[in-house]
Design a protein around this motif. Structure first.
Motif, PDB file in Angstrom:
ATOM      1  N   GLY A 137     -13.398  13.954  12.389  1.00  0.00           N
ATOM      2  CA  GLY A 137     -12.423  12.922  12.726  1.00  0.00           C
ATOM      3  C   GLY A 137     -12.533  11.642  11.925  1.00  0.00           C
ATOM      4  O   GLY A 137     -11.885  10.653  12.251  1.00  0.00           O
ATOM      5  N   ASN A 138     -13.330  11.656  10.859  1.00  0.00           N
ATOM      6  CA  ASN A 138     -13.509  10.467  10.025  1.00  0.00           C
ATOM      7  C   ASN A 138     -12.463  10.424   8.919  1.00  0.00           C
ATOM      8  O   ASN A 138     -12.241  11.425   8.227  1.00  0.00           O
ATOM      9  CB  ASN A 138     -14.905  10.456   9.404  1.00  0.00           C
ATOM     10  CG  ASN A 138     -15.987  10.477  10.446  1.00  0.00           C
ATOM     11  OD1 ASN A 138     -16.034   9.626  11.326  1.00  0.00           O
ATOM     12  ND2 ASN A 138     -16.865  11.477  10.379  1.00  0.00           N
ATOM     13  N   GLN A 166     -15.568   8.442  -3.081  1.00  0.00           N
ATOM     14  CA  GLN A 166     -15.048   8.753  -1.754  1.00  0.00           C
ATOM     15  C   GLN A 166     -15.422   7.611  -0.831  1.00  0.00           C
ATOM     16  O   GLN A 166     -16.552   7.117  -0.838  1.00  0.00           O
ATOM     17  CB  GLN A 166     -15.624  10.055  -1.202  1.00  0.00           C
ATOM     18  CG  GLN A 166     -14.943  10.439   0.120  1.00  0.00           C
ATOM     19  CD  GLN A 166     -15.393  11.772   0.629  1.00  0.00           C
ATOM     20  OE1 GLN A 166     -16.159  11.833   1.579  1.00  0.00           O
ATOM     21  NE2 GLN A 166     -14.932  12.841   0.000  1.00  0.00           N
ATOM     22  N   LEU A 167     -14.427   7.174  -0.067  1.00  0.00           N
ATOM     23  CA  LEU A 167     -14.606   6.055   0.862  1.00  0.00           C
ATOM     24  C   LEU A 167     -14.446   6.565   2.290  1.00  0.00           C
ATOM     25  O   LEU A 167     -13.663   7.469   2.554  1.00  0.00           O
ATOM     26  CB  LEU A 167     -13.550   4.980   0.602  1.00  0.00           C
ATOM     27  CG  LEU A 167     -13.517   4.376  -0.790  1.00  0.00           C
ATOM     28  CD1 LEU A 167     -12.295   3.495  -0.951  1.00  0.00           C
ATOM     29  CD2 LEU A 167     -14.790   3.610  -1.063  1.00  0.00           C
ATOM     30  N   ALA A 198      -7.720  11.899   3.662  1.00  0.00           N
ATOM     31  CA  ALA A 198      -7.875  13.087   4.494  1.00  0.00           C
ATOM     32  C   ALA A 198      -8.792  12.746   5.666  1.00  0.00           C
ATOM     33  O   ALA A 198      -9.547  11.778   5.611  1.00  0.00           O
ATOM     34  CB  ALA A 198      -8.466  14.228   3.677  1.00  0.00           C
ATOM     35  N   THR A 199      -8.715  13.555   6.687  1.00  0.00           N
ATOM     36  CA  THR A 199      -9.599  13.418   7.835  1.00  0.00           C
ATOM     37  C   THR A 199     -10.577  14.584   7.808  1.00  0.00           C
ATOM     38  O   THR A 199     -10.162  15.746   7.720  1.00  0.00           O
ATOM     39  CB  THR A 199      -8.798  13.423   9.151  1.00  0.00           C
ATOM     40  OG1 THR A 199      -7.849  12.352   9.094  1.00  0.00           O
ATOM     41  CG2 THR A 199      -9.707  13.231  10.352  1.00  0.00           C
ATOM     42  N   THR A 204       0.805  -1.209   0.000  1.00  0.00           N
ATOM     43  CA  THR A 204       0.000   0.000   0.000  1.00  0.00           C
ATOM     44  C   THR A 204       0.842   1.264   0.000  1.00  0.00           C
ATOM     45  O   THR A 204       0.306   2.353  -0.076  1.00  0.00           O
ATOM     46  CB  THR A 204      -0.962   0.018   1.209  1.00  0.00           C
ATOM     47  OG1 THR A 204      -0.204  -0.158   2.385  1.00  0.00           O
ATOM     48  CG2 THR A 204      -2.036  -1.008   1.094  1.00  0.00           C
ATOM     49  N   SER A 205       2.179   1.128   0.048  1.00  0.00           N
ATOM     50  CA  SER A 205       3.014   2.320  -0.005  1.00  0.00           C
ATOM     51  C   SER A 205       2.801   3.079  -1.313  1.00  0.00           C
ATOM     52  O   SER A 205       3.049   4.278  -1.383  1.00  0.00           O
ATOM     53  CB  SER A 205       4.488   1.962   0.174  1.00  0.00           C
ATOM     54  OG  SER A 205       4.925   1.137  -0.878  1.00  0.00           O
ATOM     55  N   THR A 206       2.337   2.404  -2.358  1.00  0.00           N
ATOM     56  CA  THR A 206       2.029   3.080  -3.612  1.00  0.00           C
ATOM     57  C   THR A 206       0.758   3.906  -3.482  1.00  0.00           C
ATOM     58  O   THR A 206       0.486   4.747  -4.314  1.00  0.00           O
ATOM     59  CB  THR A 206       1.861   2.073  -4.769  1.00  0.00           C
ATOM     60  OG1 THR A 206       0.802   1.184  -4.437  1.00  0.00           O
ATOM     61  CG2 THR A 206       3.132   1.327  -5.036  1.00  0.00           C
ATOM     62  N   LEU A 207      -0.002   3.662  -2.428  1.00  0.00           N
ATOM     63  CA  LEU A 207      -1.226   4.402  -2.136  1.00  0.00           C
ATOM     64  C   LEU A 207      -1.019   5.110  -0.791  1.00  0.00           C
ATOM     65  O   LEU A 207      -1.656   4.792   0.204  1.00  0.00           O
ATOM     66  CB  LEU A 207      -2.425   3.458  -2.099  1.00  0.00           C
ATOM     67  CG  LEU A 207      -2.658   2.640  -3.371  1.00  0.00           C
ATOM     68  CD1 LEU A 207      -3.768   1.626  -3.172  1.00  0.00           C
ATOM     69  CD2 LEU A 207      -2.973   3.539  -4.556  1.00  0.00           C
ATOM     70  N   THR A 208      -0.136   6.074  -0.779  1.00  0.00           N
ATOM     71  CA  THR A 208       0.317   6.730   0.441  1.00  0.00           C
ATOM     72  C   THR A 208      -0.830   7.160   1.331  1.00  0.00           C
ATOM     73  O   THR A 208      -1.732   7.872   0.901  1.00  0.00           O
ATOM     74  CB  THR A 208       1.189   7.952   0.089  1.00  0.00           C
ATOM     75  OG1 THR A 208       2.258   7.511  -0.741  1.00  0.00           O
ATOM     76  CG2 THR A 208       1.735   8.612   1.337  1.00  0.00           C
ATOM     77  N   GLY A 209      -0.786   6.697   2.566  1.00  0.00           N
ATOM     78  CA  GLY A 209      -1.767   7.079   3.569  1.00  0.00           C
ATOM     79  C   GLY A 209      -2.992   6.195   3.643  1.00  0.00           C
ATOM     80  O   GLY A 209      -3.797   6.328   4.559  1.00  0.00           O
TER      81      GLY A 209
END
Length: 179
Positions: free
Chosen positions: A131-132, A174-175, A126-127, A3-8
């Motif tokens: 806080g989600n 968006q997830l 993003a948060t 998942t490092s290719t999908l940072t965060g």
């Protein structure tokens, strides 16, 4: 691939946020203009694994939620000529592979399942102010609608057809991370 290719993007289950997701399409009308539409009732989950290739997406779209901005066209699209929503109220997509930028899966429309490949761009994580944790993706591709039995058309007097067989797919997703 990790998942490092999908940072965060953290592992676990993510749910589609229907208020911030659009599954859209574009077809040619009269062979010269574009008609855009979307589905307003989309749900599903994405399960992110440590190995991106083992991640999975399961999506359900209510066919009656098709919206093009023209009531007569929408009524035709939900009829037996196209989506036949009484007999087939849902279409589904279940992923079969993902490499971080290309998503392949089984798309089922009107009881017909065919493989579809989409190009995927990861928008990031993003948060929100509550806080989600949220993640965003864009996916694009093209299908031939007749592969799923969406064959209705009308020949034009000077050649060509009323509705293109090729349909472009454009998804803004968006997830929301599940606890």
């Amino acid at each position: 691939m990790s998942t490092s290719t999908l940072t965060g993007l953290s592992t676990g289950t993510w749910t589609i946020d229907p208020t911030h997701t659009e599954v859209g399409f574009v077809a040619r009308h009269l062979m010269v203009t574009k008609v855009r539409g979307r589905f307003t009732d989309v749900s599903g989950t994405v399960t992110v694994s440590d190995d991106v290739a083992a991640s999975r997406a399961d999506v359900t779209i209510k066919t009656a939620s098709v919206a093009t901005g023209t009531p007569d066209r929408d009524a035709h699209l939900v009829s037996a000529d196209f989506f036949d929503v009484e007999a087939f109220p849902e279409m589904t997509f279940v992923s079969t592979s993902f490499d971080g930028s290309t998503l392949t899966g089984d798309l089922t429309i009107k009881g017909v399942t065919k493989s579809v490949t989409l190009d995927v761009d990861f928008g990031g994580v993003a948060t929100d102010p509550w806080g989600n944790e949220k993640a965003a993706f864009e996916a694009t591709g093209e299908i031939d609608r007749t592969d799923w039995g969406l064959t209705w058309n009308a020949n034009l007097e000077k050649g060509g057809v009323l509705v293109s067989e090729k349909v472009k797919i454009a998804i803004d997703l968006q997830l929301a991370k599940q606890a």
